[in-house]
Design a protein around this motif. Structure first.
Motif, PDB file in Angstrom:
ATOM      1  N   THR A   1       4.845   5.398   2.026  1.00 59.57           N
ATOM      2  CA  THR A   1       4.251   6.370   2.001  1.00 59.57           C
ATOM      3  C   THR A   1       4.875   7.259   1.085  1.00 59.57           C
ATOM      4  OG1 THR A   1       4.076   6.486   4.533  1.00 59.57           O
ATOM      5  CG2 THR A   1       3.543   8.761   3.454  1.00 59.57           C
ATOM      6  N   GLY A   2       3.711   8.122   0.338  1.00 59.11           N
ATOM      7  CA  GLY A   2       4.185   8.933  -0.654  1.00 59.11           C
ATOM      8  C   GLY A   2       3.479  10.417  -0.191  1.00 59.11           C
ATOM      9  N   ASP A   3       3.514  11.556  -1.110  1.00 56.00           N
ATOM     10  CA  ASP A   3       2.829  12.742  -0.993  1.00 56.00           C
ATOM     11  C   ASP A   3       1.779  13.084  -2.108  1.00 56.00           C
ATOM     12  OD1 ASP A   3       4.536  13.401  -3.285  1.00 56.00           O
ATOM     13  OD2 ASP A   3       5.650  14.667  -1.862  1.00 56.00           O
ATOM     14  N   PHE A   4       1.266  11.726  -2.926  1.00 56.29           N
ATOM     15  CA  PHE A   4       0.508  12.091  -3.820  1.00 56.29           C
ATOM     16  C   PHE A   4       1.398  12.485  -5.303  1.00 56.29           C
ATOM     17  CE2 PHE A   4      -2.793  12.988  -0.573  1.00 56.29           C
ATOM     18  CZ  PHE A   4      -3.478  11.489  -0.783  1.00 56.29           C
TER      19      PHE A   4
ATOM     20  N   ALA B   1       0.652  -7.458  -5.408  1.00 56.20           N
ATOM     21  CA  ALA B   1      -0.192  -6.541  -5.654  1.00 56.20           C
ATOM     22  C   ALA B   1       0.143  -5.102  -4.934  1.00 56.20           C
ATOM     23  CB  ALA B   1      -1.507  -6.921  -5.509  1.00 56.20           C
ATOM     24  N   ILE B   2      -0.223  -4.087  -5.607  1.00 56.95           N
ATOM     25  CA  ILE B   2       0.007  -2.647  -4.789  1.00 56.95           C
ATOM     26  C   ILE B   2      -1.129  -1.689  -5.046  1.00 56.95           C
ATOM     27  CG2 ILE B   2       1.278  -0.521  -4.875  1.00 56.95           C
ATOM     28  CD1 ILE B   2       3.750  -2.183  -5.616  1.00 56.95           C
ATOM     29  N   ILE B   3      -1.692  -1.083  -3.820  1.00 60.83           N
ATOM     30  CA  ILE B   3      -2.716  -0.180  -4.083  1.00 60.83           C
ATOM     31  C   ILE B   3      -2.168   1.032  -3.858  1.00 60.83           C
ATOM     32  CG2 ILE B   3      -4.684   0.547  -2.979  1.00 60.83           C
ATOM     33  CD1 ILE B   3      -5.462  -2.220  -2.009  1.00 60.83           C
ATOM     34  N   ALA B   4      -2.324   2.003  -4.813  1.00 59.22           N
ATOM     35  CA  ALA B   4      -1.688   3.427  -4.673  1.00 59.22           C
ATOM     36  C   ALA B   4      -2.701   4.312  -4.266  1.00 59.22           C
ATOM     37  CB  ALA B   4      -1.064   3.740  -6.092  1.00 59.22           C
ATOM     38  N   SER B   5      -2.487   5.371  -3.605  1.00 59.47           N
ATOM     39  CA  SER B   5      -3.548   6.216  -2.994  1.00 59.47           C
ATOM     40  C   SER B   5      -3.994   7.092  -3.969  1.00 59.47           C
ATOM     41  CB  SER B   5      -3.144   6.739  -1.722  1.00 59.47           C
ATOM     42  OG  SER B   5      -3.299   5.958  -0.706  1.00 59.47           O
TER      43      SER B   5
ATOM     44  N   PHE C   1       0.935  -1.297   0.019  1.00 59.73           N
ATOM     45  CA  PHE C   1      -0.059   0.171   0.005  1.00 59.73           C
ATOM     46  C   PHE C   1       0.891   1.428   0.056  1.00 59.73           C
ATOM     47  CE2 PHE C   1      -3.060   3.195   1.311  1.00 59.73           C
ATOM     48  CZ  PHE C   1      -3.993   2.751   0.898  1.00 59.73           C
ATOM     49  N   ILE C   2       0.453   2.226  -0.960  1.00 62.88           N
ATOM     50  CA  ILE C   2       1.389   3.278  -0.974  1.00 62.88           C
ATOM     51  C   ILE C   2       0.620   4.507  -0.623  1.00 62.88           C
ATOM     52  CG2 ILE C   2       2.592   5.075  -2.481  1.00 62.88           C
ATOM     53  CD1 ILE C   2       3.347   2.748  -4.281  1.00 62.88           C
ATOM     54  N   ALA C   3       0.636   5.126   0.549  1.00 64.06           N
ATOM     55  CA  ALA C   3      -0.167   6.141   1.295  1.00 64.06           C
ATOM     56  C   ALA C   3       0.182   7.538   0.717  1.00 64.06           C
ATOM     57  CB  ALA C   3      -0.030   6.106   2.719  1.00 64.06           C
ATOM     58  N   GLY C   4      -0.943   8.154   1.013  1.00 59.99           N
ATOM     59  CA  GLY C   4      -0.762   9.750   0.521  1.00 59.99           C
ATOM     60  C   GLY C   4      -0.184  10.748   1.495  1.00 59.99           C
ATOM     61  N   SER C   5      -0.143  11.955   1.289  1.00 60.31           N
ATOM     62  CA  SER C   5       0.201  12.712   2.065  1.00 60.31           C
ATOM     63  C   SER C   5      -0.372  13.025   3.615  1.00 60.31           C
ATOM     64  CB  SER C   5       0.098  14.362   1.418  1.00 60.31           C
ATOM     65  OG  SER C   5       0.425  15.093   2.536  1.00 60.31           O
ATOM     66  N   VAL C   6       0.505  13.136   4.431  1.00 58.50           N
ATOM     67  CA  VAL C   6      -0.064  13.108   5.950  1.00 58.50           C
ATOM     68  C   VAL C   6      -0.667  14.477   6.126  1.00 58.50           C
ATOM     69  CG1 VAL C   6       1.934  11.664   6.873  1.00 58.50           C
ATOM     70  CG2 VAL C   6       2.238  14.129   6.631  1.00 58.50           C
ATOM     71  N   ASP C   7      -0.683  15.233   5.287  1.00 63.42           N
ATOM     72  CA  ASP C   7      -1.489  16.647   5.461  1.00 63.42           C
ATOM     73  C   ASP C   7      -3.043  16.132   5.144  1.00 63.42           C
ATOM     74  OD1 ASP C   7       0.613  18.304   5.837  1.00 63.42           O
ATOM     75  OD2 ASP C   7       0.921  18.913   3.656  1.00 63.42           O
ATOM     76  N   TYR C   8      -3.305  15.178   4.702  1.00 63.90           N
ATOM     77  CA  TYR C   8      -4.747  14.833   4.275  1.00 63.90           C
ATOM     78  C   TYR C   8      -5.043  13.717   5.475  1.00 63.90           C
ATOM     79  CZ  TYR C   8      -4.558  17.439  -0.028  1.00 63.90           C
ATOM     80  OH  TYR C   8      -4.250  18.430  -0.931  1.00 63.90           O
ATOM     81  N   GLN C   9      -6.238  14.020   5.882  1.00 64.23           N
ATOM     82  CA  GLN C   9      -6.711  12.823   7.048  1.00 64.23           C
ATOM     83  C   GLN C   9      -6.869  11.591   6.185  1.00 64.23           C
ATOM     84  OE1 GLN C   9      -9.369  13.632  10.253  1.00 64.23           O
ATOM     85  NE2 GLN C   9      -8.524  15.696  10.663  1.00 64.23           N
TER      86      GLN C   9
END
Length: 352
Positions: free
Chosen positions: A232-235, A256-260, A198-206
């Protein structure tokens, strides 16, 4: 030189309908004490003449401005526009908001605000003073910015918070990011995957955290481990590349990968190619957003489709209804996302 065509005014409508100016004004502004037959007569005159009410005139006739103000993140929006990356969050927000506003004789005004700006209150206060909107739509990360929400409360302006589950003032609307993430994860689990990155997005976004929570919960429900599978990424595309490289360089890489978001998913495609992995034969991929570009990748991407237009439309409806309406929800309104299955997901090679 051709003369400019004379604009149809409220006086023309009154003359056509055989009623007073005050009656036409009450019909246009949805006033009370207008008999149905009189309302029908005025509306028939409006339709026959092609009359379009002037917002300026409407504003003079009462306390409403007939404007809804929508705020989006300045830095990220401008960066996407300049990069011409094909993201259509703004397009979908305008689609849903503008069409719903038009149904009610309103206009949607779109503004960009930097949530990290030290002068955000002064900047927003100036926009509110100039526009005097009847309501404001906040999008992440503005939806839970206390400086913004406190200013709107102080200004007594109704507002909707898209992508927020927090209690408090305003109308909260969510696309159920946690549930959407579970939906994506369950799709991959049903195909036979157990090592799902899983690739998460920016921590600025809840919502970034909610999506991680959904992935973790669905993996746990299936008895699958998540250790070492979160990056973790930032989008941005660059952050997606770095995250994908880290996941795919592992001795036991994910199948498999899920990208945010879509941009990071495109980066996963490039990283997979560098690692000699074919999609979906050796690596399945799911993304969030479902912007137009993911339909034209090779292969087309399975994606979580976010109902941005619908949720913005619902926000406009609630704002126009007014903060005092009994129809307003006292809990976050959920407009669920859906999964669009395309060719980027398949059973893992060992289970094929």
């Amino acid at each position: 030189m051709a003369r400019r065509k004379q604009a149809v005014t409220i006086r023309h409508v009154a003359a056509q309908a055989g009623v007073s100016l005050q009656t036409v004004s009450r019909v246009i502004n949805n006033g009370s004490n207008v008999r149905p037959e009189m309302q029908q007569r005025v509306q028939a005159a409006i339709d026959a003449l092609g009359y379009v009410p002037s917002i300026a005139a409407q504003r003079m006739s009462g306390s409403r401005s007939y404007l809804i103000l929508a705020l989006n993140d300045r830095d990220r929006t401008i960066a996407d526009w300049r990069a011409r990356q094909g993201t259509d969050w703004v397009d979908q927000m305008l689609l849903g908001g503008m069409l719903k506003c038009a149904e009610h004789g309103y206009r949607l005004i779109f503004e960009l605000v930097d949530t990290h700006n030290d002068h955000i209150q002064r900047e927003l206060a100036a926009a509110i003073a100039a526009l005097q909107p009847d309501g404001v739509i906040l999008t992440p990360p503005h939806s839970d910015n206390p400086l913004i929400t406190a200013l709107l409360v102080h200004s007594e302006i109704p507002f909707a918070r898209i992508g927020s589950r927090s209690s408090g003032d305003g109308i909260a609307l969510t696309m159920d990011d946690e549930g959407a993430s579970r939906l994506a994860t369950r799709h991959l689990i049903d195909l036979g995957h157990r090592r799902i990155g899983f690739i998460a997005g920016s921590v600025d976004y809840q919502l970034s955290g909610w999506r991680v929570d959904g992935w973790r919960a669905e993996m746990a429900a299936a008895g699958a481990a998540t250790d070492g599978l979160l990056a973790t990424g930032d989008f941005s595309y660059a952050s997606g590349e770095a995250a994908a490289d880290a996941l795919l360089a592992q001795a036991q890489r994910p199948t498999a990968i899920i990208a945010s978001n879509d941009q990071m998913a495109l980066a996963v495609i490039a990283a997979a190619e560098r690692h000699g992995l074919a999609i979906p034969q050796q690596l399945s991929l799911v993304c969030f957003d479902n912007t137009p570009l993911v339909r034209f990748t090779r292969p087309p991407l399975t994606a979580i489709d976010q109902p941005v237009a619908e949720i913005t439309s619902r926000a406009v409806e609630y704002l126009i209804a007014g903060a005092g309406s009994d129809d307003l929800p006292d809990v976050p309104l959920v407009v669920p996302a859906s999964l669009v299955v395309r060719e980027s997901t398949a059973p893992p090679a060992a289970a094929a």
